[in-house]
Design an enzyme around this catalytic site. Structure first.
Site, short mmCIF file in Angstrom:
data_model
loop_
_atom_site.label_atom_id
_atom_site.label_comp_id
_atom_site.label_asym_id
_atom_site.label_seq_id
_atom_site.Cartn_x
_atom_site.Cartn_y
_atom_site.Cartn_z
N GLY A 124 -3.95 4.86 -1.93
CA GLY A 124 -3.00 4.59 -0.85
C GLY A 124 -1.73 3.97 -1.40
O GLY A 124 -1.06 3.18 -0.72
N SER A 170 2.88 4.22 -0.31
CA SER A 170 3.72 3.49 0.64
C SER A 170 3.08 2.16 0.99
O SER A 170 1.94 1.88 0.60
CB SER A 170 3.94 4.32 1.92
OG SER A 170 2.70 4.51 2.60
N GLY A 171 3.81 1.36 1.75
CA GLY A 171 3.27 0.12 2.29
C GLY A 171 2.78 -0.88 1.26
O GLY A 171 3.37 -1.05 0.18
N ARG A 216 -2.65 11.10 -0.68
CA ARG A 216 -2.75 12.50 -0.26
C ARG A 216 -1.43 13.24 -0.40
O ARG A 216 -1.40 14.39 -0.85
CB ARG A 216 -3.23 12.57 1.19
CG ARG A 216 -4.67 12.16 1.38
CD ARG A 216 -5.05 12.13 2.85
NE ARG A 216 -4.28 11.13 3.58
CZ ARG A 216 -4.33 10.94 4.90
NH1 ARG A 216 -5.11 11.72 5.63
NH2 ARG A 216 -3.61 10.01 5.48
N SER A 249 -8.91 -5.22 3.34
CA SER A 249 -9.43 -5.19 4.70
C SER A 249 -8.28 -5.52 5.65
O SER A 249 -7.21 -4.93 5.55
CB SER A 249 -10.59 -6.18 4.84
OG SER A 249 -11.13 -6.17 6.14
N TYR A 307 -11.19 0.36 14.62
CA TYR A 307 -10.55 -0.14 13.41
C TYR A 307 -11.28 -1.37 12.85
O TYR A 307 -11.59 -1.43 11.66
CB TYR A 307 -9.09 -0.49 13.73
CG TYR A 307 -8.30 -1.02 12.56
CD1 TYR A 307 -8.04 -0.24 11.44
CD2 TYR A 307 -7.80 -2.32 12.58
CE1 TYR A 307 -7.31 -0.73 10.38
CE2 TYR A 307 -7.05 -2.82 11.53
CZ TYR A 307 -6.82 -2.02 10.42
OH TYR A 307 -6.09 -2.51 9.37
N LYS A 343 -13.21 -2.12 9.14
CA LYS A 343 -12.74 -3.17 8.23
C LYS A 343 -13.78 -4.26 8.01
O LYS A 343 -13.83 -4.86 6.93
CB LYS A 343 -11.44 -3.77 8.77
CG LYS A 343 -10.25 -2.82 8.70
CD LYS A 343 -9.91 -2.44 7.26
CE LYS A 343 -8.61 -1.65 7.15
NZ LYS A 343 -8.24 -1.34 5.75
#
Length: 367
Positions: free
Chosen positions: A74, A77-78, A99, A207, A221, A225
């Site tokens: 991941g 970004s972010g 991805r 998390s 969600y 987590k």
């Protein structure tokens, strides 16, 4: 006589001399009480100092990032991208996994601006870490062939969708569990054997504060987590003897593309509850996560709310220092009291929204 307080009678010429009362011991004065308090305070201070002296002896040795191979899922970004930048600034070699290939290449350019030497490399691999374990295992092998064994894995791939339990499709629960949970299991499974063999490694699970506290609108969600924490606690117990340490990060709402996407589906109640705390910058979150991972801390939290939540929910979570455990013991009662006020406020928001919705429905029917 029974109950009298006197010395043993003296016998003189066969006659017992009457006994004299024994004087009572002097009452403790205020000076003695102060001395006892000072002694107790001195003992407490000495005990705390001893803990601080002993703690480094049981804490893991910090991981050296210069030249280390860090894999970030991941990472396009972010928070993931900011973690990659933070590690790159400290001299690490980076493998980005995500991805979207276009986003990966763009993130690679941004990260490379922060190099500290011309030997550093940023490798990009496009794969969905939640779909096929064999694919994930293969890409990790490719990364290790090019940049060496993985020293630190950061599982940052994830997504969020908010909505009332009955409004969410069953497929949403399956998708979030796949991305947020299995998307962390697969990469970790691919690196763990080598880490144990080398007797060195860090595995980071990102998390959320929603993984510590279940909130309105986060039934899908939060559960995904929360699952990460259970995985992390069990895995830490397995790998600790091999000098491999696990870190679980619980970031609050963070200004990322994923957060912007999440806001599109948030119910009113969820949005109002979220607004009771401020939104963090991803750079701030990334710095704290990297710092805790390097030190081998099991828990990584941000801000005063994060510290309180982590103390409240520590349960049987492992600690890396005696002082950390002591702080949790001392603060838990106070934090629980504060938490009750928070919970009361959240319940009030939910009830208020329900009443407003009911009034609107009545108004629509009478219109």
């Amino acid at each position: 006589t029974p109950g009298s307080h006197c010395a043993r009678p003296r016998v003189i010429a066969g006659a017992a001399e009457p006994c004299a009362p024994v004087p009572a011991p002097p009452a403790a004065g205020p000076g003695l009480g102060r001395a006892m308090l000072l002694l107790a305070a001195a003992f407490l201070v000495a005990f705390v100092l001893l803990l601080y002296m002993v703690s480094p002896l049981i804490s893991p040795k910090p991981l050296a990032l210069p030249g280390a191979h860090v894999v970030v899922t991941g990472g396009s970004s972010g928070i993931g991208k900011c973690i990659a930048i933070e590690c790159y600034k400290q001299g690490a070699f980076i493998t980005l996994v995500a991805r979207n290939e276009d986003k990966l290449l763009q993130a690679k350019k941004e990260i490379e601006k922060h190099s500290i030497n011309d030997k550093q490399v940023v490798l990009c691999i496009s794969v969905d870490v939640s779909q096929d374990y064999s694919q994930v295992e293969n890409v990790i092998k490719q990364a290790q062939e090019k940049l060496g064994p993985v020293d630190m894995l950061v599982n940052c791939a994830g997504m969020s969708l908010a909505g009332k339990f009955e409004d969410l499709e069953v497929s949403t629960f399956e998708r979030l569990m796949s991305v947020n949970y299995l998307g962390s299991v697969y990469p970790s499974r691919a690196v763990i054997t080598t880490m144990k063999e080398r007797r060195v490694g860090r595995i980071v699970f990102v998390s959320s504060q929603a993984g510590q506290l279940g909130l309105f609108g986060f039934t899908a969600y939060s559960s995904s987590k929360f699952a990460i924490r259970g995985l992390a606690e069990a895995l830490q117990m397995e790998v600790k003897p091999y000098n491999v340490y696990v870190t679980v990060a619980y970031p609050p709402d963070t200004d990322t593309p994923g957060f912007a996407e999440e806001n599109k589906t948030k119910p009113l109640e969820t949005r109002l509850i979220s607004e009771t705390t401020s939104v963090c910058k991803p750079e701030q979150v990334a710095k704290q996560i990297v710092k805790d991972a390097i030190q081998g801390n099991f828990n990584s939290s941000i801000g005063s709310d994060g510290y309180m939540l982590s103390s409240l929910t520590c349960g049987m979570a492992p600690v890396t220092s005696i002082t950390e455990g002591l702080q949790q013991v001392v603060t838990m009662g106070l934090f629980r009291t504060i938490a009750l006020f928070y919970l009361g406020s959240f319940d009030s928001i939910v009830r208020r929204c329900m009443m407003q919705r009911a009034k609107s429905e009545i108004a629509d029917k009478t219109a």
